[in-house]
Enzyme design. Sequence first.
Site, PDB file in Angstrom:
ATOM      1  N   ASP A   1      -4.219   8.389  -2.988  1.00 49.41           N
ATOM      2  CA  ASP A   1      -5.437   7.889  -3.622  1.00 49.41           C
ATOM      3  C   ASP A   1      -6.712   8.561  -3.082  1.00 49.41           C
ATOM      4  OD1 ASP A   1      -3.684   5.981  -4.805  1.00 49.41           O
ATOM      5  OD2 ASP A   1      -3.992   4.602  -3.127  1.00 49.41           O
TER       6      ASP A   1
ATOM      7  N   GLU B   1      -4.978   0.990 -13.275  1.00 50.22           N
ATOM      8  CA  GLU B   1      -5.562   1.253 -11.956  1.00 50.22           C
ATOM      9  C   GLU B   1      -6.301   2.590 -11.951  1.00 50.22           C
ATOM     10  OE1 GLU B   1      -2.023   0.992  -9.680  1.00 50.22           O
ATOM     11  OE2 GLU B   1      -1.229   2.907 -10.357  1.00 50.22           O
TER      12      GLU B   1
HETATM   13  O1  FUB Z   1      -1.986   3.126  -3.444  1.00 55.51           O
HETATM   14  C1  FUB Z   1      -1.717   1.891  -4.026  1.00 55.51           C
HETATM   15  C2  FUB Z   1      -1.957   1.965  -5.494  1.00 55.51           C
HETATM   16  O2  FUB Z   1      -1.128   2.957  -6.076  1.00 55.51           O
HETATM   17  C3  FUB Z   1      -3.347   2.419  -5.835  1.00 55.51           C
HETATM   18  O3  FUB Z   1      -4.296   1.447  -5.666  1.00 55.51           O
HETATM   19  C4  FUB Z   1      -3.132   2.918  -7.209  1.00 55.51           C
HETATM   20  O4  FUB Z   1      -4.169   3.648  -7.744  1.00 55.51           O
HETATM   21  C5  FUB Z   1      -1.849   3.687  -7.053  1.00 55.51           C
HETATM   22  O5  FUB Z   1      -2.064   4.981  -6.591  1.00 55.51           O
END
Ligand code: FUB
Length: 314
Positions: A32, A209
């Site tokens: 991320d 996300e």
């Molecule tokens: O890293 C945990 C979660 O997985 C993140 O918040 C998302 O964007 C995905 O990469």
Amino acid sequence: KYFKSLIFSLAVMGTNSLSAQNPIVRDQFSADPTARVFNGKVYVFPSHDILAPEGKGLRKDWFCMADYHVFSSENLTDWIDHGMIVSQNKVAWVDSTSYSMWAPDCVERNGKYYFYFPANKKVADANGRKGFGVGVAVADQPEGPYIPLPEPIKGVNGIDPNVFIDKDGQAYIYWAMGNIVVAKLKDNMTELASEPQIIANLPQKGLKEGPFLFERNNIYYLTIPHVENKIERLEYAIGDNPMGPFKMAGVVMDESPVNCWTNHQSFVEYKGQWYLFYHHNDYSPKFDKNRSIRVDSLSFNADGTIRKVTPTLR
Ligand code: FUB
């Protein structure tokens, strides 16, 4: 703390085109990545994947993150790990048994650095919501030390905060919780200045996300992982206002061919070249919750559309 990427090399492949040996962090898992340029250097603020520790009642097959490091580089080849900047044990509102410090961001305003991070709350808020909140930690330098605020941002329930400061000085915060949400931030960067609103006109399914907004030549690019068939593809939408509406405009990076479920992007211009930061499970091919951050160069067509990036996978 100082390390040099072993075989990270940059090879000029044409105008504005570079290819890099990835991943860029090799002594720990990282995911991320939010890349920012501060004081003439690139700083990367990633999540920090670990394996679930024994005896804590944690799922072995899920994301596990207890803290954040920040990295910097002046040449995208040599990276400095500035060490841990925020940890779940040191944030008053975070449930320190949750290991849920997911995708962060950091922006500078008036000489202060604001680090935004999601994590599970210790107690329910006034509306009875526990779940994910978004906190802020503030520093005088990008490397820290960061002082976490005692409460998460009121009104932000979700993951993957991304903050954008427009040319007129107005700051916006984006996050995800079922939908992609945006609100204005007050000048203090720690409180909402408008009601959260779901961004209109985006696909109804598969955007869960990782919003990241940037502006180039008066075009606002809302970039986002999109999952239609289990694995995320990096896509983008464009608009002429940071709050939208946006129109889906294309793919930045296709799904991983080797089964890394997530991807997560940020875009930065450094010394006249644009870069896409993202992640892949290079060092953990059998467990895609232990990821590694990567960078590849990126370019635009004359009409502002983004040329698809082919990852330099091994
Ligand atoms: O890293 C945990 C979660 O997985 C993140 O918040 C998302 O964007 C995905 O990469």
